[in-house]
Design a protein around this motif. Structure first.
Motif, short mmCIF file in Angstrom:
data_model
loop_
_atom_site.label_atom_id
_atom_site.label_comp_id
_atom_site.label_asym_id
_atom_site.label_seq_id
_atom_site.Cartn_x
_atom_site.Cartn_y
_atom_site.Cartn_z
N SER A 79 -17.53 -41.36 63.60
CA SER A 79 -17.04 -42.27 62.57
C SER A 79 -17.72 -43.63 62.70
CB SER A 79 -15.53 -42.40 62.60
OG SER A 79 -15.11 -42.84 63.86
N THR A 80 -17.93 -44.11 63.94
CA THR A 80 -18.59 -45.41 64.15
C THR A 80 -20.05 -45.33 63.72
OG1 THR A 80 -17.15 -45.68 66.05
CG2 THR A 80 -19.00 -47.21 65.89
N LEU A 81 -20.73 -44.24 64.12
CA LEU A 81 -22.15 -44.09 63.76
C LEU A 81 -22.31 -44.05 62.24
CD1 LEU A 81 -23.41 -41.35 66.27
CD2 LEU A 81 -23.83 -43.81 66.33
N ILE A 82 -21.43 -43.28 61.57
CA ILE A 82 -21.53 -43.13 60.12
C ILE A 82 -21.23 -44.47 59.44
CG2 ILE A 82 -20.51 -42.01 58.09
CD1 ILE A 82 -20.16 -39.49 59.85
N SER A 83 -20.19 -45.12 59.90
CA SER A 83 -19.80 -46.42 59.35
C SER A 83 -20.94 -47.42 59.45
CB SER A 83 -18.64 -46.93 60.18
OG SER A 83 -17.60 -47.26 59.38
N ASP A 84 -21.59 -47.47 60.61
CA ASP A 84 -22.72 -48.39 60.80
C ASP A 84 -23.82 -48.09 59.80
OD1 ASP A 84 -21.39 -49.54 62.83
OD2 ASP A 84 -22.57 -48.67 64.47
N GLY A 85 -24.14 -46.80 59.64
CA GLY A 85 -25.19 -46.40 58.70
C GLY A 85 -24.85 -46.80 57.26
N LEU A 86 -23.59 -46.59 56.88
CA LEU A 86 -23.17 -46.91 55.52
C LEU A 86 -23.28 -48.41 55.24
CD1 LEU A 86 -19.96 -44.65 55.28
CD2 LEU A 86 -22.27 -44.10 54.52
N LYS A 87 -22.89 -49.20 56.26
CA LYS A 87 -22.94 -50.67 56.08
C LYS A 87 -24.39 -51.16 55.99
CE LYS A 87 -18.59 -51.46 58.40
NZ LYS A 87 -18.11 -51.39 59.78
N ARG A 88 -25.27 -50.54 56.81
CA ARG A 88 -26.69 -50.94 56.78
C ARG A 88 -27.31 -50.60 55.44
NH1 ARG A 88 -29.37 -48.01 61.20
NH2 ARG A 88 -31.24 -48.61 60.12
N TYR A 89 -26.94 -49.43 54.89
CA TYR A 89 -27.44 -49.02 53.57
C TYR A 89 -27.02 -50.04 52.51
CZ TYR A 89 -27.31 -46.48 49.11
OH TYR A 89 -27.44 -46.12 47.79
N LYS A 90 -25.75 -50.37 52.51
CA LYS A 90 -25.21 -51.34 51.53
C LYS A 90 -25.99 -52.65 51.62
CE LYS A 90 -20.82 -53.70 50.39
NZ LYS A 90 -21.26 -55.07 50.33
N ASP A 91 -26.15 -53.11 52.85
CA ASP A 91 -26.82 -54.39 53.09
C ASP A 91 -28.27 -54.33 52.60
OD1 ASP A 91 -27.16 -56.99 54.46
OD2 ASP A 91 -28.54 -55.80 55.70
N GLU A 92 -28.98 -53.23 52.92
CA GLU A 92 -30.41 -53.14 52.57
C GLU A 92 -30.61 -53.01 51.06
OE1 GLU A 92 -32.73 -50.39 54.86
OE2 GLU A 92 -32.28 -51.42 56.74
N VAL A 93 -29.71 -52.25 50.38
CA VAL A 93 -29.82 -52.15 48.91
C VAL A 93 -29.56 -53.52 48.30
CG1 VAL A 93 -28.77 -51.17 46.82
CG2 VAL A 93 -29.26 -49.70 48.78
N GLU A 94 -28.54 -54.20 48.78
CA GLU A 94 -28.19 -55.50 48.21
C GLU A 94 -29.28 -56.54 48.46
OE1 GLU A 94 -23.33 -54.96 48.20
OE2 GLU A 94 -24.23 -56.23 49.75
N ARG A 95 -30.01 -56.42 49.58
CA ARG A 95 -31.08 -57.40 49.88
C ARG A 95 -32.44 -56.94 49.32
NH1 ARG A 95 -32.56 -58.07 54.92
NH2 ARG A 95 -31.49 -56.25 55.78
N GLY A 96 -32.49 -55.76 48.67
CA GLY A 96 -33.75 -55.26 48.12
C GLY A 96 -34.72 -54.75 49.18
N VAL A 97 -34.21 -54.43 50.33
CA VAL A 97 -35.05 -53.91 51.42
C VAL A 97 -35.24 -52.39 51.28
CG1 VAL A 97 -35.16 -53.64 53.95
CG2 VAL A 97 -34.32 -55.77 52.95
N PHE A 98 -34.26 -51.74 50.72
CA PHE A 98 -34.32 -50.29 50.49
C PHE A 98 -34.19 -50.04 49.00
CE2 PHE A 98 -32.48 -46.20 49.61
CZ PHE A 98 -33.29 -45.34 50.35
N PRO A 99 -35.01 -49.14 48.41
CA PRO A 99 -36.06 -48.33 49.04
C PRO A 99 -37.36 -49.11 49.20
CG PRO A 99 -35.74 -47.64 46.76
CD PRO A 99 -34.75 -48.72 47.02
N ASP A 100 -38.07 -48.86 50.30
CA ASP A 100 -39.37 -49.48 50.54
C ASP A 100 -40.47 -48.48 50.19
OD1 ASP A 100 -39.01 -47.64 52.49
OD2 ASP A 100 -38.89 -49.07 54.15
#
Ligand code: KIV
Length: 280
Positions: free
Chosen positions: A241-262
């Motif tokens: 649950s911690t690993l998945i949660s971390d991944g989900l938060k990083r995805y949200k952050d990267e989409v919002e900052r325009g880092v993903f998709p590269d």
């Protein structure tokens, strides 16, 4: 050595040879593949499905159709492990005919190798009927979550000599009826040890200490995917649950900052094709 599909004989030979039986639950294709690839002897599509996957308060509400749907997915992901379908509450209590029909669905529609039923004296007749229909049965004694209301909550069973003796007697009756093994849930170690010694068939413990012939856990508990509550007997080997949660938060952050998709995660078209497209 080439891996072969596990059979009842393999499980029972393990008891004879003093080798521990491993069992885990699975409810879908990807987890079944992981459990099977890990070399676990047996997979149980437990009605714990209701709590750890479907979000129910208890296992009581789980339906046959839900069990069949998930058992089919687990079957598709299971090559070697012995596959057991857990008969849900009220799928085997109403009549022998209905019990046989429902047990048959696990075998015919979902491709299970056996079914599991909770209870002792109360399910002896129905257990015999299912066995007579040619369907192997795994018993389940001690804490039986489907009748939690009757038991007065999730409590350790067999704590008095009388209660422990009653579990032993019921285990012997289930063995006599023809069950190929029995799950012992939440009973004191010493009681499970005594029952294990008295039975010819294997005992599979969950919260029943180290002396059973095998162990089973709810996979979502032991990989940290379900933490609404974690019973004392569960060891969390990973915390997904911690690993998945971390991944989900990083995805949200990267989409919002325009880092993903590269560039690495995007497709390109040749420049001349792009030019043609522009000219159209
Ligand atoms: O439903 C289930 O997962 C079970 C195991 C706890 C044995 O019955």
């Amino acid at each position: 050595m080439e891996r072969k599909k596990i059979t009842i004989t393999d499980l029972q030979d393990k008891k004879r040879d003093g080798k521990p039986i491993t069992m885990l639950t699975a409810y879908d294709y990807p987890m079944a593949r992981l459990v099977d690839d890990a070399g676990i002897d047996s997979i149980l599509v437990g009605d714990s499905l209701g709590m750890v996957v479907l979000g129910y308060e208890s296992t009581v509400g789980v339906t046959m159709d839900e069990m069949i749907h998930h058992s089919k997915a687990v079957r598709r992901g299971t090559k070697y492990a012995f596959l057991i379908g857990d008969m849900p509450f009220m799928s085997y209590q109403i009549s022998k005919e209905e019990a046989i029909r429902n047990a048959g669905r696990f075998m015919k529609e979902a491709g299970c190798d056996a079914v599991k039923l909770e209870g002792g004296d109360d399910v002896l007749d129905v257990t015999r009927s299912i066995l007579n229909a040619g369907i192997p049965v795994l018993g389940h004694l001690g804490l039986t979550p489907q009748t939690i209301s009757k038991l007065g909550g999730y409590k350790i069973q067999g704590k008095s000599a009388e209660a422990a003796r009653r579990i032993l007697e019921q285990a012997l009756k289930l063995e006599d009826a023809g069950c190929f093994a029995i799950v012992l849930e939440c009973v004191p170690d010493e009681v499970a040890k005594l029952i294990t010694e008295k039975l010819r068939i294997p005992t599979i413990g969950i919260g029943a200490g180290p002396h059973c012939d095998g162990q089973v856990l709810v996979t979502n508990d032991m990989v940290g995917l379900f933490d609404r509550f974690v019973p004392k007997f569960v060891k969390q080997y990973v915390k997904l649950s911690t690993l998945i949660s971390d991944g989900l938060k990083r995805y949200k952050d990267e989409v919002e900052r325009g880092v993903f998709p590269d560039q690495e995660h995007s497709f390109t078209i040749k420049e001349e094709e792009l030019d043609k497209m522009r000219k159209r």
